[in-house]
Design a protein around this motif. Structure first.
Motif, PDB file in Angstrom:
ATOM      1  N   GLY A 149       0.795  -1.229   0.000  1.00  0.00           N
ATOM      2  CA  GLY A 149       0.000   0.000   0.000  1.00  0.00           C
ATOM      3  C   GLY A 149       0.820   1.268   0.000  1.00  0.00           C
ATOM      4  N   PHE A 150       1.989   1.240  -0.558  1.00  0.00           N
ATOM      5  CA  PHE A 150       2.817   2.448  -0.624  1.00  0.00           C
ATOM      6  C   PHE A 150       3.885   2.274  -1.699  1.00  0.00           C
ATOM      7  CE2 PHE A 150       6.163   0.168   1.481  1.00  0.00           C
ATOM      8  CZ  PHE A 150       5.507  -0.660   2.372  1.00  0.00           C
ATOM      9  N   GLN A 151       4.424   3.412  -2.103  1.00  0.00           N
ATOM     10  CA  GLN A 151       5.590   3.388  -2.994  1.00  0.00           C
ATOM     11  C   GLN A 151       6.735   4.140  -2.314  1.00  0.00           C
ATOM     12  OE1 GLN A 151       4.690   4.239  -7.159  1.00  0.00           O
ATOM     13  NE2 GLN A 151       2.701   3.264  -6.928  1.00  0.00           N
ATOM     14  N   CYS A 152       6.700   5.479  -2.350  1.00  0.00           N
ATOM     15  CA  CYS A 152       7.783   6.206  -1.666  1.00  0.00           C
ATOM     16  C   CYS A 152       7.611   6.155  -0.152  1.00  0.00           C
ATOM     17  CB  CYS A 152       7.847   7.655  -2.146  1.00  0.00           C
ATOM     18  SG  CYS A 152       6.561   8.730  -1.449  1.00  0.00           S
ATOM     19  N   GLY A 153       6.386   6.009   0.309  1.00  0.00           N
ATOM     20  CA  GLY A 153       6.126   5.886   1.740  1.00  0.00           C
ATOM     21  C   GLY A 153       5.914   7.201   2.469  1.00  0.00           C
ATOM     22  N   TYR A 154       6.009   8.330   1.754  1.00  0.00           N
ATOM     23  CA  TYR A 154       5.918   9.615   2.462  1.00  0.00           C
ATOM     24  C   TYR A 154       4.536   9.838   3.069  1.00  0.00           C
ATOM     25  CZ  TYR A 154       7.191  14.337   3.698  1.00  0.00           C
ATOM     26  OH  TYR A 154       7.489  15.472   4.419  1.00  0.00           O
ATOM     27  N   CYS A 155       3.505   9.423   2.355  1.00  0.00           N
ATOM     28  CA  CYS A 155       2.149   9.647   2.857  1.00  0.00           C
ATOM     29  C   CYS A 155       1.718   8.551   3.833  1.00  0.00           C
ATOM     30  CB  CYS A 155       1.158   9.685   1.694  1.00  0.00           C
ATOM     31  SG  CYS A 155       0.875   8.045   0.942  1.00  0.00           S
ATOM     32  N   THR A 156       2.496   7.473   3.917  1.00  0.00           N
ATOM     33  CA  THR A 156       2.035   6.262   4.586  1.00  0.00           C
ATOM     34  C   THR A 156       1.742   6.425   6.086  1.00  0.00           C
ATOM     35  OG1 THR A 156       3.343   5.055   2.950  1.00  0.00           O
ATOM     36  CG2 THR A 156       2.472   3.783   4.792  1.00  0.00           C
ATOM     37  N   PRO A 157       2.589   7.088   6.855  1.00  0.00           N
ATOM     38  CA  PRO A 157       2.231   7.253   8.283  1.00  0.00           C
ATOM     39  C   PRO A 157       0.875   7.936   8.452  1.00  0.00           C
ATOM     40  CG  PRO A 157       4.530   7.809   7.931  1.00  0.00           C
ATOM     41  CD  PRO A 157       3.921   7.651   6.566  1.00  0.00           C
ATOM     42  N   LEU A 202      -3.857  12.301   0.730  1.00  0.00           N
ATOM     43  CA  LEU A 202      -3.424  12.206  -0.662  1.00  0.00           C
ATOM     44  C   LEU A 202      -2.162  11.360  -0.778  1.00  0.00           C
ATOM     45  CD1 LEU A 202      -3.955  15.911  -1.781  1.00  0.00           C
ATOM     46  CD2 LEU A 202      -5.606  14.028  -1.670  1.00  0.00           C
ATOM     47  N   CYS A 203      -2.029  10.698  -1.915  1.00  0.00           N
ATOM     48  CA  CYS A 203      -0.836   9.899  -2.201  1.00  0.00           C
ATOM     49  C   CYS A 203      -0.328  10.308  -3.570  1.00  0.00           C
ATOM     50  CB  CYS A 203      -1.155   8.404  -2.172  1.00  0.00           C
ATOM     51  SG  CYS A 203       0.242   7.371  -2.688  1.00  0.00           S
ATOM     52  N   ARG A 204       0.801  10.984  -3.585  1.00  0.00           N
ATOM     53  CA  ARG A 204       1.323  11.470  -4.867  1.00  0.00           C
ATOM     54  C   ARG A 204       1.849  10.327  -5.733  1.00  0.00           C
ATOM     55  NH1 ARG A 204       4.623  16.493  -2.520  1.00  0.00           N
ATOM     56  NH2 ARG A 204       4.572  15.108  -0.743  1.00  0.00           N
ATOM     57  N   CYS A 205       2.117   9.185  -5.104  1.00  0.00           N
ATOM     58  CA  CYS A 205       2.559   8.024  -5.891  1.00  0.00           C
ATOM     59  C   CYS A 205       1.369   7.299  -6.509  1.00  0.00           C
ATOM     60  CB  CYS A 205       3.349   7.056  -5.015  1.00  0.00           C
ATOM     61  SG  CYS A 205       4.872   7.739  -4.374  1.00  0.00           S
ATOM     62  N   GLY A 206       0.190   7.627  -6.070  1.00  0.00           N
ATOM     63  CA  GLY A 206      -0.989   6.985  -6.646  1.00  0.00           C
ATOM     64  C   GLY A 206      -1.166   5.544  -6.229  1.00  0.00           C
TER      65      GLY A 206
HETATM   66  S1  FES Z   1       3.417   6.273  -1.307  1.00  0.00           S
HETATM   67 FE1  FES Z   1       4.413   8.019  -2.127  1.00  0.00          FE
HETATM   68  S2  FES Z   1       3.047   9.636  -1.647  1.00  0.00           S
HETATM   69 FE2  FES Z   1       1.975   7.868  -1.090  1.00  0.00          FE
END
Ligand code: FES
Ligand code: FES
Length: 225
Positions: A149-157, A202-206
């Protein structure tokens, strides 16, 4: 250019003369400003900007009390990150639009960038570090890993904090804008419900499809509350 050495010297001299003249002109135009700057009177000590006033606040974060001396303008987000070193809570927009800074306050999700730390003296604050830790993951954290459920992980927390509180809201029977029948609280959440209820994150990685899958999985397995 001419091959005549006398003409070459004359050209060099005239170029040097031109540059010296130009330099003198530039210097002339700068001089008044410099003179003006030198004439500026430094502010009297009595006019100096006052030192920021600090307030004492004790924050209850992840079950531990933290006494801080902070300016009243410090947001809860900055208090967590800059003063307590809890970097799991992310700063995305710093204006309430992305949800990256979501934490739980007394079990409810809020954007920590939109509230001041001194307003939360008596509150129970939970950040992603308090939701779970490696070896003791919350079911929502485990589901995000399982469902990618994540890519870069920035939005994940923020996504995870928000999802944990969101399932509690559903358990309480809170309706959303897409709830078909508000007389049936507690029904399993479909993808539309989850998307609507998580629309503040929001999740910029989509990675939305997998985020929804992770949350639906936790909901199905009774991970609410
Ligand atoms: S996983 Fe990259 S912004 Fe959501
Ligand atoms: S950083 Fe708080 S909502 Fe974006």
């Amino acid at each position: 250019m001419s091959d005549d050495p006398n003409k070459k010297n004359a050209l060099r001299l005239s170029r040097r003369h031109f540059l010296q003249s130009a330099g003198a002109m530039v210097g002339t135009s700068v001089l008044p400003a410099q003179a003006g700057a030198a004439a500026v009177v430094p502010p009297a000590v009595g006019n100096a900007a006052p030192a920021p006033s600090l307030e004492r606040v004790t924050l209850q974060v992840n079950g531990a009390a933290h006494a801080l001396m902070i300016e009243p303008r410090v947001t809860l987000l900055d208090a967590l990150r800059e003063h307590l070193g809890l970097m799991g809570t992310k700063k995305g927009c710093d204006r309430g639009q992305c949800g990256a800074c979501t934490v739980l306050v007394n079990g409810r999700r809020i954007n920590s960038c939109l509230t001041l730390a001194i307003m939360h003296e008596a509150d129970r604050i939970t950040t992603i570090e308090g939701i779970g830790q490696p070896g003791h993951l919350h079911p929502m954290q485990a589901a995000f890993i399982e469902h990618d459920g994540f890519q870069c992980g920035y939005c994940t927390p923020g996504q995870i904090c928000s999802a944990v509180a969101m399932l509690d809201e559903a358990k309480r029977g809170d309706a959303s804008a897409v709830t078909a029948d508000v007389r049936k609280p507690g029904a399993a959440l479909g993808a539309d419900e989850i998307r609507e209820r998580m629309s503040g994150n929001l999740c910029r990685c989509g990675a939305y499809a997998n985020i929804v899958s992770a949350i639906a999985d936790v909901d199905r397995k009774g991970g609410r509350g």
